[in-house]
Design a protein around this motif. Structure first.
Motif, PDB file in Angstrom:
ATOM      1  N   GLY A  72      71.141  13.941  71.461  1.00 18.35           N
ATOM      2  CA  GLY A  72      69.972  13.929  72.331  1.00 18.35           C
ATOM      3  C   GLY A  72      69.870  15.109  73.267  1.00 18.35           C
ATOM      4  O   GLY A  72      69.038  15.101  74.175  1.00 18.35           O
ATOM      5  N   LEU A  73      70.684  16.149  73.038  1.00 15.09           N
ATOM      6  CA  LEU A  73      70.614  17.345  73.873  1.00 15.09           C
ATOM      7  C   LEU A  73      69.975  18.469  73.068  1.00 15.09           C
ATOM      8  O   LEU A  73      70.408  18.774  71.953  1.00 15.09           O
ATOM      9  CB  LEU A  73      72.001  17.758  74.358  1.00 15.09           C
ATOM     10  N   THR A  74      68.930  19.070  73.619  1.00 14.45           N
ATOM     11  CA  THR A  74      68.202  20.164  72.971  1.00 14.45           C
ATOM     12  C   THR A  74      68.516  21.479  73.667  1.00 14.45           C
ATOM     13  O   THR A  74      68.443  21.568  74.895  1.00 14.45           O
ATOM     14  CB  THR A  74      66.686  19.920  73.013  1.00 14.45           C
ATOM     15  N   ILE A  75      68.864  22.482  72.885  1.00 14.75           N
ATOM     16  CA  ILE A  75      69.141  23.828  73.407  1.00 14.75           C
ATOM     17  C   ILE A  75      67.972  24.730  73.038  1.00 14.75           C
ATOM     18  O   ILE A  75      67.475  24.700  71.913  1.00 14.75           O
ATOM     19  CB  ILE A  75      70.448  24.385  72.813  1.00 14.75           C
ATOM     20  N   TYR A  76      67.549  25.568  73.985  1.00 21.29           N
ATOM     21  CA  TYR A  76      66.413  26.459  73.761  1.00 21.29           C
ATOM     22  C   TYR A  76      66.898  27.908  73.620  1.00 21.29           C
ATOM     23  O   TYR A  76      67.812  28.339  74.319  1.00 21.29           O
ATOM     24  CB  TYR A  76      65.423  26.345  74.917  1.00 21.29           C
ATOM     25  N   GLY A  77      66.239  28.632  72.724  1.00 26.26           N
ATOM     26  CA  GLY A  77      66.606  30.021  72.492  1.00 26.26           C
ATOM     27  C   GLY A  77      67.516  30.168  71.290  1.00 26.26           C
ATOM     28  O   GLY A  77      67.932  29.179  70.669  1.00 26.26           O
ATOM     29  N   PRO A  78      67.841  31.395  70.923  1.00 23.65           N
ATOM     30  CA  PRO A  78      68.668  31.636  69.745  1.00 23.65           C
ATOM     31  C   PRO A  78      70.080  31.097  69.934  1.00 23.65           C
ATOM     32  O   PRO A  78      70.613  31.083  71.038  1.00 23.65           O
ATOM     33  CB  PRO A  78      68.660  33.164  69.611  1.00 23.65           C
ATOM     34  N   MET A  79      70.698  30.672  68.843  1.00 24.92           N
ATOM     35  CA  MET A  79      72.058  30.147  68.895  1.00 24.92           C
ATOM     36  C   MET A  79      73.086  31.270  68.941  1.00 24.92           C
ATOM     37  O   MET A  79      74.228  31.064  69.342  1.00 24.92           O
ATOM     38  CB  MET A  79      72.334  29.260  67.678  1.00 24.92           C
ATOM     39  N   GLU A  80      72.692  32.457  68.526  1.00 26.64           N
ATOM     40  CA  GLU A  80      73.608  33.597  68.518  1.00 26.64           C
ATOM     41  C   GLU A  80      72.943  34.784  69.208  1.00 26.64           C
ATOM     42  O   GLU A  80      71.745  34.782  69.470  1.00 26.64           O
ATOM     43  CB  GLU A  80      73.986  33.969  67.080  1.00 26.64           C
ATOM     44  N   ASN A  81      73.772  35.801  69.505  1.00 27.17           N
ATOM     45  CA  ASN A  81      73.291  37.041  70.119  1.00 27.17           C
ATOM     46  C   ASN A  81      72.455  36.762  71.367  1.00 27.17           C
ATOM     47  O   ASN A  81      71.311  37.200  71.486  1.00 27.17           O
ATOM     48  CB  ASN A  81      72.483  37.876  69.123  1.00 27.17           C
ATOM     49  N   ARG A  82      73.050  36.011  72.294  1.00 30.45           N
ATOM     50  CA  ARG A  82      72.359  35.695  73.526  1.00 30.45           C
ATOM     51  C   ARG A  82      73.262  36.030  74.703  1.00 30.45           C
ATOM     52  O   ARG A  82      74.486  36.063  74.590  1.00 30.45           O
ATOM     53  CB  ARG A  82      71.938  34.227  73.557  1.00 30.45           C
ATOM     54  N   ALA A  83      72.654  36.253  75.845  1.00 26.20           N
ATOM     55  CA  ALA A  83      73.390  36.544  77.067  1.00 26.20           C
ATOM     56  C   ALA A  83      74.036  35.270  77.601  1.00 26.20           C
ATOM     57  O   ALA A  83      73.913  34.185  77.016  1.00 26.20           O
ATOM     58  CB  ALA A  83      72.450  37.147  78.103  1.00 26.20           C
ATOM     59  N   GLY A  84      74.718  35.388  78.723  1.00 18.59           N
ATOM     60  CA  GLY A  84      75.555  34.319  79.227  1.00 18.59           C
ATOM     61  C   GLY A  84      74.828  33.208  79.949  1.00 18.59           C
ATOM     62  O   GLY A  84      75.134  32.943  81.133  1.00 18.59           O
ATOM     63  N   LEU A  85      73.911  32.549  79.288  1.00 21.43           N
ATOM     64  CA  LEU A  85      73.261  31.365  79.855  1.00 21.43           C
ATOM     65  C   LEU A  85      72.795  30.459  78.727  1.00 21.43           C
ATOM     66  O   LEU A  85      72.566  30.908  77.603  1.00 21.43           O
ATOM     67  CB  LEU A  85      72.087  31.750  80.764  1.00 21.43           C
ATOM     68  N   VAL A  86      72.694  29.163  79.050  1.00 23.48           N
ATOM     69  CA  VAL A  86      72.215  28.173  78.090  1.00 23.48           C
ATOM     70  C   VAL A  86      71.214  27.266  78.794  1.00 23.48           C
ATOM     71  O   VAL A  86      71.529  26.664  79.825  1.00 23.48           O
ATOM     72  CB  VAL A  86      73.368  27.317  77.511  1.00 23.48           C
ATOM     73  N   THR A  87      70.013  27.191  78.246  1.00 25.51           N
ATOM     74  CA  THR A  87      68.957  26.335  78.778  1.00 25.51           C
ATOM     75  C   THR A  87      68.807  25.128  77.861  1.00 25.51           C
ATOM     76  O   THR A  87      68.789  25.271  76.639  1.00 25.51           O
ATOM     77  CB  THR A  87      67.644  27.129  78.880  1.00 25.51           C
ATOM     78  N   PHE A  88      68.669  23.944  78.459  1.00 24.11           N
ATOM     79  CA  PHE A  88      68.745  22.727  77.656  1.00 24.11           C
ATOM     80  C   PHE A  88      67.992  21.582  78.329  1.00 24.11           C
ATOM     81  O   PHE A  88      67.616  21.660  79.498  1.00 24.11           O
ATOM     82  CB  PHE A  88      70.214  22.319  77.459  1.00 24.11           C
ATOM     83  N   ASN A  89      67.819  20.503  77.567  1.00 26.77           N
ATOM     84  CA  ASN A  89      67.293  19.242  78.088  1.00 26.77           C
ATOM     85  C   ASN A  89      68.021  18.083  77.440  1.00 26.77           C
ATOM     86  O   ASN A  89      68.436  18.171  76.275  1.00 26.77           O
ATOM     87  CB  ASN A  89      65.781  19.097  77.814  1.00 26.77           C
ATOM     88  N   LEU A  90      68.179  17.013  78.198  1.00 29.12           N
ATOM     89  CA  LEU A  90      68.628  15.737  77.660  1.00 29.12           C
ATOM     90  C   LEU A  90      67.396  14.881  77.396  1.00 29.12           C
ATOM     91  O   LEU A  90      66.532  14.749  78.266  1.00 29.12           O
ATOM     92  CB  LEU A  90      69.544  15.009  78.649  1.00 29.12           C
TER      93      LEU A  90
END
Length: 408
Positions: A319-337
């Motif tokens: 039930g957790l969604t991650i936004y943006g590319p899974m690879e080649n990304r800078a040091g942050l993760v944006t998400f929702n439950l």
């Protein structure tokens, strides 16, 4: 220095929040400050505090040397050709507004184009909206790919011979996308347009070379790169800055003042009206020394590794969604439950001593593109560890439990 040694240099991290050791995962909003920066600002106020460029007394000379020394240090940090190309501002927002107000309004006419992307921070969107309204120029958007990244084909499709300005972030503060700004600048220049790079999120993490990027303008903020709030800079190519008019008028930026007309100082001072942010510049110089002592390549590598580890752990949570590319990304993760508002997520995490960001992140058009009203964001920096990520994951599982979901 290893990460544990680095952590000891940040006094604010040596505390508990709500009975738990602080895990600070909001560096994309503002980074924490190492003792070197705090001491540099303290020393300036204790020993060198005076106005710059004016007094001939010793304190004035020392303050001026520190302020202009910071300009030279920043010039080297981003590899500008000259200190004349470094304008101190309050931050990225002020720097972009300076270009929009002074350069864009002078060159744009009805039917001309300003090209940006839907991922832009409001600071790199609203100024261009205002320019378009004032001049009759058309605001155009580069179409994003499914994962939120930009293809050069989409840039080619958006930029035409009517384009006057292309403006994009180097690193997205929501998606973690690292945009190909060097290649975008080349496309802009082939059509006679100028390129502005929003470097708020890139400068703290990437080794920036404005000459290699060949951007015409580059904006940055000190507070996201271990420096104090209230200080940033605009880099601009000298030949462009020379023909731009100031947007703030008063002391410091004048050459000769008559009753009915005035002339301006040379670059860079014609854009720095009033008493400048002297202590901020001193702190920024100390922050640059600190970052260079670690190495920007190491900082980038560390942030990417933590983001990759966080994504790996988050994928274990149902039930957790991650936004943006899974690879080649800078040091942050944006998400929702699922079915839990990001503000509620952030509130429960805070009860566990974990600080994350929640909201639209000053990117409302991007939120609409993602089909959400808000997200939560964990952003990493030099002082974060995999143990911090583990605390985040444990706290997210507690959040699910708190809201009555089965733990995945």
């Amino acid at each position: 220095m290893n990460t544990e040694e680095i952590r000891k240099l940040f006094p604010i991290l040596q505390q508990e929040i709500n009975g738990h050791p602080l895990v600070y995962l909001d560096s994309a909003a503002t980074s924490q400050k190492p003792v070197q920066v705090i001491e540099a600002i303290k020393k300036y106020y204790e020993y060198d505090n005076a106005n710059v460029h004016r007094g001939v007394h010793t304190l004035g000379s020392r303050a001026t040397d520190a302020y202009e020394g910071a300009r030279e240090k920043l010039r080297g940090f981003i590899n500008a050709r000259s200190t004349e190309e470094i304008i101190f501002t309050r931050g990225t927002t002020t720097a972009i507004n300076l270009v929009a107000s002074s350069y864009a309004r002078a060159v744009c006419q009805e039917g001309d184009e300003i090209v940006i992307t839907p991922m832009e921070h409001h600071a790199n969107l609203i100024p261009w909206q205002q320019v378009a309204k004032a001049t009759g120029a058309v605001l155009k958007y580069v179409q994003l790919q499914q994962d939120g990244s930009i293809s050069l084909e989409a840039v080619e499709a958006a930029v035409t011979d009517r384009t006057k300005i292309v403006a994009t972030s180097y690193v997205s503060n929501v998606l973690g996308v690292v945009n190909p700004v060097k290649e975008i600048a080349a496309i802009a220049h082939r059509h006679g347009a100028k390129m502005l790079v929003d470097g708020a999120q890139s400068t703290p993490h990437l080794k920036v070379d404005v000459q290699d990027l060949d951007c015409d303008f580059y904006a940055l903020s000190g507070h996201k790169m271990c420096g104090p709030t209230g200080i940033g800079a605009l880099y601009g190519k000298k030949e462009l800055l020379q023909h731009m008019e100031p947007v703030e008028f008063g002391g410091e930026m004048i050459d000769h003042v008559g009753l009915y007309d005035s002339t301006w100082k040379d670059l860079p001072w014609k854009f720095e009206g009033g008493t400048p942010i002297i202590a901020g510049a001193v702190g920024l110089a100390a922050a640059i020394d600190f970052l260079e002592s670690i190495g920007l390549d190491e900082i980038d590598k560390h942030g990417r590794q933590l983001a990759s580890y966080a994504i790996q752990r988050m994928q274990e949570i149902d039930g957790l969604t991650i936004y943006g590319p899974m690879e080649n990304r800078a040091g942050l993760v944006t998400f929702n439950l699922d079915d839990v508002h990001p503000h509620d997520v952030a509130t429960v995490l805070d009860a566990e001593g974990v600080a994350v960001r929640a909201g639209h992140h000053c990117c409302q058009p991007l939120m609409r593109w993602l089909n959400v009203t808000a997200t939560a964001r964990a952003s990493f920096y030099v002082y974060n560890t995999e143990a911090d990520v583990d605390r985040l994951i444990a706290s997210l599982l507690k959040t699910k439990e708190y809201f009555g979901y089965a733990i995945g």
